[in-house]
Design an enzyme around this catalytic site. Structure first.
Site, PDB file in Angstrom:
ATOM      1  N   ASN A   7       0.657  -1.131   0.383  1.00 49.16           N
ATOM      2  CA  ASN A   7       0.239   0.140   0.410  1.00 49.16           C
ATOM      3  C   ASN A   7       0.808   1.183   0.212  1.00 49.16           C
ATOM      4  OD1 ASN A   7      -1.583   1.786   0.498  1.00 49.16           O
ATOM      5  ND2 ASN A   7      -2.935   0.896   2.199  1.00 49.16           N
ATOM      6  N   ARG A 100      -2.940  -2.235  -3.804  1.00 48.35           N
ATOM      7  CA  ARG A 100      -3.592  -1.252  -3.290  1.00 48.35           C
ATOM      8  C   ARG A 100      -3.470  -0.406  -4.609  1.00 48.35           C
ATOM      9  NH1 ARG A 100      -5.400   2.876   1.134  1.00 48.35           N
ATOM     10  NH2 ARG A 100      -7.229   3.247   0.448  1.00 48.35           N
ATOM     11  N   HIS A 190     -12.512   3.278  -0.057  1.00 51.28           N
ATOM     12  CA  HIS A 190     -13.036   2.546   1.442  1.00 51.28           C
ATOM     13  C   HIS A 190     -13.211   1.576   0.453  1.00 51.28           C
ATOM     14  CE1 HIS A 190     -12.377   5.703   4.207  1.00 51.28           C
ATOM     15  NE2 HIS A 190     -10.968   6.048   3.402  1.00 51.28           N
ATOM     16  N   ARG A 251     -10.487  16.558   6.498  1.00 51.29           N
ATOM     17  CA  ARG A 251     -11.273  17.442   4.983  1.00 51.29           C
ATOM     18  C   ARG A 251     -12.632  17.496   5.447  1.00 51.29           C
ATOM     19  NH1 ARG A 251     -10.698  11.222   2.443  1.00 51.29           N
ATOM     20  NH2 ARG A 251      -8.157  11.671   2.741  1.00 51.29           N
ATOM     21  N   MET A 294      -9.105  11.996  16.876  1.00 57.37           N
ATOM     22  CA  MET A 294      -9.876  11.755  17.471  1.00 57.37           C
ATOM     23  C   MET A 294      -9.976  11.712  19.183  1.00 57.37           C
ATOM     24  SD  MET A 294     -12.936  12.475  17.303  1.00 57.37           S
ATOM     25  CE  MET A 294     -13.916  11.923  15.679  1.00 57.37           C
ATOM     26  N   ILE A 342     -11.537   4.816  14.855  1.00 58.60           N
ATOM     27  CA  ILE A 342     -12.218   5.928  15.372  1.00 58.60           C
ATOM     28  C   ILE A 342     -14.061   5.111  15.896  1.00 58.60           C
ATOM     29  CG2 ILE A 342     -13.937   7.821  15.898  1.00 58.60           C
ATOM     30  CD1 ILE A 342     -12.529   9.485  13.878  1.00 58.60           C
ATOM     31  N   GLU A 396      -8.352  -4.655   5.617  1.00 58.16           N
ATOM     32  CA  GLU A 396      -8.218  -4.843   4.263  1.00 58.16           C
ATOM     33  C   GLU A 396      -6.881  -5.574   3.261  1.00 58.16           C
ATOM     34  OE1 GLU A 396      -8.881   0.124   2.909  1.00 58.16           O
ATOM     35  OE2 GLU A 396      -8.427   0.152   5.576  1.00 58.16           O
TER      36      GLU A 396
HETATM   37  P1  ADP Z   1      -6.498   5.586   8.329  1.00 61.35           P
HETATM   38  O1  ADP Z   1      -7.490   6.337   7.648  1.00 61.35           O
HETATM   39  O2  ADP Z   1      -5.111   6.386   7.889  1.00 61.35           O
HETATM   40  O3  ADP Z   1      -6.359   4.272   8.319  1.00 61.35           O
HETATM   41  P2  ADP Z   1      -7.002   4.331  10.843  1.00 61.35           P
HETATM   42  O4  ADP Z   1      -7.789   3.815  10.506  1.00 61.35           O
HETATM   43  O5  ADP Z   1      -6.037   3.860  11.286  1.00 61.35           O
HETATM   44  O6  ADP Z   1      -6.740   5.978   9.932  1.00 61.35           O
HETATM   45  O7  ADP Z   1      -7.601   5.514  11.320  1.00 61.35           O
HETATM   46  C1  ADP Z   1      -6.828   6.614  12.296  1.00 61.35           C
HETATM   47  C2  ADP Z   1      -7.408   7.194  13.549  1.00 61.35           C
HETATM   48  O8  ADP Z   1      -8.291   6.981  14.760  1.00 61.35           O
HETATM   49  C3  ADP Z   1      -6.471   8.372  14.554  1.00 61.35           C
HETATM   50  O9  ADP Z   1      -6.558   9.544  13.248  1.00 61.35           O
HETATM   51  C4  ADP Z   1      -7.791   8.805  15.728  1.00 61.35           C
HETATM   52  O10 ADP Z   1      -8.715   9.862  15.141  1.00 61.35           O
HETATM   53  C5  ADP Z   1      -8.484   7.521  15.666  1.00 61.35           C
HETATM   54  N1  ADP Z   1      -8.269   7.143  16.705  1.00 61.35           N
HETATM   55  C6  ADP Z   1      -7.874   5.921  17.006  1.00 61.35           C
HETATM   56  N2  ADP Z   1      -7.474   5.167  18.485  1.00 61.35           N
HETATM   57  C7  ADP Z   1      -8.720   6.037  18.494  1.00 61.35           C
HETATM   58  C8  ADP Z   1      -9.113   6.223  20.341  1.00 61.35           C
HETATM   59  N3  ADP Z   1      -8.712   5.246  20.704  1.00 61.35           N
HETATM   60  N4  ADP Z   1     -10.211   6.951  20.242  1.00 61.35           N
HETATM   61  C9  ADP Z   1     -10.734   7.978  19.541  1.00 61.35           C
HETATM   62  N5  ADP Z   1      -9.784   7.628  17.964  1.00 61.35           N
HETATM   63  C10 ADP Z   1      -9.404   6.913  17.903  1.00 61.35           C
END
Ligand code: ADP
Length: 415
Positions: A7, A100, A190, A251, A294, A342, A396
């Protein structure tokens, strides 16, 4: 088969090596034997982290100037006698590479073996995803340069799963000539994640594909929702680009396009500058003025930061709006699935999203919701909730590996 799943982002190279094959799919006995990430590709202080299953991770900071060097560095690590990857001693033990690719346009509705024609067509799609496809292509070219035709390479597209959307879902209400001439339409992204979630839900619920009627919520750095009816994507929140839809880390998601002209007339900058703001400085970062993460926003909100609170409320409300829209579009659903960073970790966001949806048949079990963190797969709705709510960690890479196997073995995907 040992599949090298790659990726490539503009400044990052992420990989996994997954041992999998057709007969392993049904029993879920596919096995990830290694994974890794190189960040800051193009810099003298690129960050390397590699990990073979069951071994301690390798971390280093080294100059890595381009994607080719990044892949050669991974190769060097794999072939180092100190690295002990189950079943892998050299590149000869890798049987296929799965890439990917973000945008497959209308041309690619499923995963394909890469050859010169396919490469040219992916190049053509770069126009539609100038931030993403060129980086994916760098990874493909680098692998060609290093391994030639020796190892089959497969492209798996983020857009492909949504190719089943009907025209009324994917067309924009602008003069049709822009679709006819330039293919301006909604594509969605996605797709590999939404497809994985639909597949995993089917297994968990023990249902045939035709009975999978769900809403999947991929809430990570990028966020998107998908409406999945009878196992197929019928709508999704991202559009021509990943800017449309839900509010994301940086975004804006949905916005009145007139904002662009208005800001332009205010002298904020060129159209490109304004889109840079919408892509990189908006969303949770823009509203909170604090962070795109988040975790930081939840913390600040709990300490009484008003902007962080507002950002959270806006985020949850936008997700609700899409749940409502998709329930209406599909005449109900059996389940709502939360996933990605999240969705898999934030009990607060899930609670805020589901609050006040009781009349639509969605009732969270607060205790189960609190328990569903750190990659747990759990049903978090009350036993009598008409619509089930699940937290399902996305994977994924597993689908990338499985699609690679199917394409190399020339076995069509039935779903
Ligand atoms: P990507 O879309 O880059 O694959 P991820 O799925 O890894 O990203 O998500 C990353 C985001 O998830 C972080 O920027 C953060 O906002 C959120 N995140 C990760 N752990 C937590 C948590 N424990 N509580 C709230 N938000 C979280």
């Amino acid at each position: 088969m040992n599949v090298f799943v790659l990726n490539c982002g503009s400044s990052s190279v992420k990989f996994q090596i997954i041992n999998t094959d057709l007969e392993m799919f049904e029993t879920d006995s596919d096995h990830r034997v290694a994974k890794g990430l190189i960040e800051r590709v193009g810099k003298d202080d690129a960050i390397i982290s590699f990990e073979a299953d069951g071994q301690s991770p390798v971390k280093a900071i080294e100059p890595i100037h381009d994607h080719r060097e990044a892949i050669l560095r991974i190769k060097k690590w794999m072939e180092d006698p100190a690295t002990k990857i189950d079943g892998i001693h050299s590149w000869d033990d890798i049987h296929a590479i799965g890439h990917r690719v973000v945008h497959g346009g209308e041309r690619f509705t499923k995963s394909v073996k890469i050859d010169k024609d396919v490469l040219a067509q992916i190049e053509e799609c770069s126009d539609l995803a100038p931030l993403h496809n060129p980086a994916n292509l760098k990874g493909i070219y680098a692998c060609y340069e290093i391994f030639g035709d020796r190892i089959p390479q497969v492209a798996i597209f983020d857009t492909a799963f949504h190719s089943t959307m009907a025209a009324e879902s994917y067309m924009y209400a602008i003069p049709v000539e822009y679709y006819e001439k330039y293919r301006v339409r909604r594509y969605g992204f996605h797709g590999t994640s939404h497809r994985y979630l639909a597949y995993r839900y089917r297994k968990l619920a023990g249902k045939p594909r035709e009975e999978v009627n769900i809403i999947t919520l991929h809430l990570g750095n990028g966020c998107s929702a998908a409406a999945i009816k009878k196992g197929y994507s019928v709508n999704t929140s991202m559009g021509l680009t990943p800017l449309e839809g839900l509010i994301m880390g940086t975004r804006s998601g949905d916005i009145d396009p007139a904002v662009v002209e208005y800001l332009f007339n205010k002298g904020i900058g060129s159209v490109a500058d304004i889109f840079n703001i919408l892509n990189k400085k908006s969303g949770m970062l823009g509203v909170s003025g604090l962070s795109n993460d988040m975790r930081d926003i939840e913390k600040a909100a709990s300490q009484g930061n008003r902007q962080a609170e507002l950002a959270l409320k806006m985020f949850a409300l936008r997700v609700k709006k899409y749940i409502g829209a998709y329930l209406a579009e599909m005449n109900g659903a059996d389940a709502i699935i939360f996933s990605a960073g999240i969705g898999e970790n934030s009990a607060l966001v899930r609670k805020m999203v589901c609050q006040g949806l009781e009349n639509l048949g969605i009732e969270l079990d607060e205790e189960l919701n609190r328990q569903a963190v750190g990659g747990k797969c759990l049903k978090i709705s009350k036993a009598d909730s008409q619509i089930a709510v699940w937290v399902i960690p996305t994977n994924e890479e597993l689908l990338l590996a499985r699609d690679t196997v199917r394409v190399v073995r020339d076995v069509p995907r039935n779903w």
